[in-house]
Motif scaffolding. Sequence first.
Motif, PDB file in Angstrom:
ATOM      1  N   UNK A  96      17.031   2.368  26.891  1.00  0.00           N
ATOM      2  CA  UNK A  96      16.370   2.632  25.611  1.00  0.00           C
ATOM      3  C   UNK A  96      14.932   2.135  25.658  1.00  0.00           C
ATOM      4  N   UNK A  97      14.748   0.832  25.844  1.00  0.00           N
ATOM      5  CA  UNK A  97      13.406   0.271  25.950  1.00  0.00           C
ATOM      6  C   UNK A  97      12.544   0.570  24.743  1.00  0.00           C
ATOM      7  N   UNK A  98      11.247   0.820  24.983  1.00  0.00           N
ATOM      8  CA  UNK A  98      10.302   1.153  23.925  1.00  0.00           C
ATOM      9  C   UNK A  98      10.543   2.594  23.486  1.00  0.00           C
ATOM     10  N   UNK A  99      10.772   2.800  22.190  1.00  0.00           N
ATOM     11  CA  UNK A  99      11.156   4.128  21.721  1.00  0.00           C
ATOM     12  C   UNK A  99      10.039   5.152  21.813  1.00  0.00           C
ATOM     13  N   UNK A 100       8.810   4.719  22.106  1.00  0.00           N
ATOM     14  CA  UNK A 100       7.732   5.692  22.308  1.00  0.00           C
ATOM     15  C   UNK A 100       7.926   6.476  23.599  1.00  0.00           C
ATOM     16  N   UNK A 130      19.728   0.792  19.051  1.00  0.00           N
ATOM     17  CA  UNK A 130      19.832  -0.178  17.960  1.00  0.00           C
ATOM     18  C   UNK A 130      18.585  -0.223  17.083  1.00  0.00           C
ATOM     19  N   UNK A 131      17.493   0.390  17.532  1.00  0.00           N
ATOM     20  CA  UNK A 131      16.284   0.452  16.706  1.00  0.00           C
ATOM     21  C   UNK A 131      16.344   1.575  15.689  1.00  0.00           C
ATOM     22  N   UNK A 132      17.323   2.463  15.799  1.00  0.00           N
ATOM     23  CA  UNK A 132      17.448   3.580  14.880  1.00  0.00           C
ATOM     24  C   UNK A 132      18.433   3.317  13.768  1.00  0.00           C
ATOM     25  N   UNK A 164      24.211   0.554  16.944  1.00  0.00           N
ATOM     26  CA  UNK A 164      25.002   0.595  18.179  1.00  0.00           C
ATOM     27  C   UNK A 164      25.436   2.005  18.544  1.00  0.00           C
ATOM     28  N   UNK A 165      25.831   2.794  17.544  1.00  0.00           N
ATOM     29  CA  UNK A 165      26.355   4.131  17.825  1.00  0.00           C
ATOM     30  C   UNK A 165      25.321   5.020  18.501  1.00  0.00           C
ATOM     31  N   UNK A 166      24.053   4.707  18.343  1.00  0.00           N
ATOM     32  CA  UNK A 166      23.002   5.529  18.937  1.00  0.00           C
ATOM     33  C   UNK A 166      22.607   5.069  20.338  1.00  0.00           C
ATOM     34  N   UNK A 167      23.271   4.038  20.868  1.00  0.00           N
ATOM     35  CA  UNK A 167      23.027   3.715  22.270  1.00  0.00           C
ATOM     36  C   UNK A 167      23.552   4.867  23.123  1.00  0.00           C
ATOM     37  N   UNK A 168      22.787   5.347  24.101  1.00  0.00           N
ATOM     38  CA  UNK A 168      23.175   6.571  24.818  1.00  0.00           C
ATOM     39  C   UNK A 168      24.493   6.451  25.580  1.00  0.00           C
ATOM     40  N   UNK A 169      24.759   5.276  26.176  1.00  0.00           N
ATOM     41  CA  UNK A 169      26.011   5.065  26.921  1.00  0.00           C
ATOM     42  C   UNK A 169      26.269   6.207  27.907  1.00  0.00           C
TER      43      UNK A 169
END
Length: 600
Positions: A520-524, A555-557, A561-566
């Motif tokens: 994920x890192x920086x969402x930019x 987790x920034x969205x 947690x559900x939006x972690x790509x996994x």
Amino acid sequence: MTQHRLVRLSLAAGFFVSLALALPGAHAASDATTKGTRYRLTVTNSGGGKVTSGNKIDCGTDCKARYLAGRTLTLSATAAQDHVFAGWGGACYGTATTCNVTMNSDAMVSATFVPAKSATSPAPAPAPAPAPAPVTYLLQVNRTGSGAVSSSPAGISCGSDCSESYASGTSVTLSATPADGYQFSGWSGACSGTSTCALSMTAARTVGATFTQTVAAAPSTDLCAGLVTDKANRPKGALAKPAVGQAVVDPQFGTTIRRISDAGSTNVVKPAYSTVPAWNADESYLVLYHTGGSVKGGAGHHLYDGKTYQYIRALDIDPPDLEQFYWHATDPDSLLYVDGNDRLIRYKVSSGTKTALKTFSCSGSVTGGVDPMYTSWDSDLIGLRCDGQIFTYRISTGAESRRVSEAGDLAPIASPTGKLAFLGGGAAAVRDTDLNFLRNLPVNGEEHASLGRLAGGADTHNTVSFDGSYVGSLVTSDMTGASAPRVIVGPATGYPYPPGGTHVSAVALKNPGWVALSIVGNTSGSTVLNQELVLANTNPGGKACRVGHHRSFGKSGPRGYWAEPHVVISPRGTRLLFGSDWGGGSSVDAYVVELPAYRP
């Protein structure tokens, strides 16, 4: 990890049964004293009625069961409407509606029901005394390594069913089939050599089958072919979210990303977790998790076509947590899970049939821990915990390791070879399958990781590492301790310090050594590794490549947690599955990248 509990509804259909008990021979007395010996109860029926015993025998749906030696069962006969119970046969006798049977050998009992009007008819002439039940002998197969043993006539399918009782004098032929990457080394016990095994069942027999791993060269297919291997910044930029079933091309990486689900405006459809295979053995099926709401089928695990991605149906399974289901490594129609009654279940996807392989003795719930991974890559060894203790269980032999008291909520993880176990926490501990401590790997055991295997056969621990001597988004360690950890993606190989929100998937069962990352890192997404999917060959001399932007804020969205790509790698390593909120949206859908090497 967030816990999710599913509620399962089950429907039992009553039917009618007869049960057969074999005459005990001299061997039965010694078998009955053997720890874990089980005998088969077979039930048959004539007329209108049913016979039941506890939660196993309810003939019509379940007319056979195995019980531990020495157990006493009570059978109950219930006549259908307009019928009466006429009497027992086989190991039971008389007309009382209950009968007690002690399981000291294989057993057979018959139950006869007649129309009610027959009860007032003149009594028939006494029937001749029943012939003695045939003597049967137990054939037990113990398997070592990855492979299957089958029998002719049918009865042994080991794997999953490693014992069978045969009538005295039956000729049985056993055949051994090694799994991919293994060879059959030979028989032991009542058989020898490496050809088929022919037996005459004039006594109880035990046969060992040994499969050994072959040392293979690294796979010839370069999965990074056609992908980006440089380390230049490739800013994410804007890209419209595709419609369901449609694909878009990542403008910075040239890869095709296909949306395969419809989560609506606020719901979630995504893979369960990076460490758990989403595709089955031949990639014909795919499992995604739905959070519910307006999503088709409601909350739970759902089956999709593994190649067309079309929705099929909901799965009737109730694992302890949403990640704790395990596709069988070689049988595309089977998956394993522990149900709410502490039973290890083999679930046949095509039919919905459930077979209990083991009922664990625990006062609390049996789980795979809060950070589960997968079973051994022959689907034979699984790590579990209950009652504050951890243990492993080997399906082929029915053997449970010693139970070890362990604080916390983690369970041991079976290594791909089934020869080792891993236990995370503060230390990255390697243990043997009886949970004796062997060594600590020189990495942090609390970071996201996935167990894998090299093409040469070595078990590996693959993790993101933020500190210590080995820093990187992907650090691979040989679990045997034969060599030092290797930084695959990290400062030592020209990549930046690892961004946060990294998950690792090393479950390319058919292409060992290939590992996928979602970062994920920086969402930019403006610099290397941020918002990216990465693929790496962890075999010695392998390379890493960058696949594309997953565009999920994690987790920034708003979905956290559900939006972690996994990300989950496919068994052949040619597809990557992930979840994404596509730029911080309020819903999460599942997406697939089909790599240039993918062939349907």
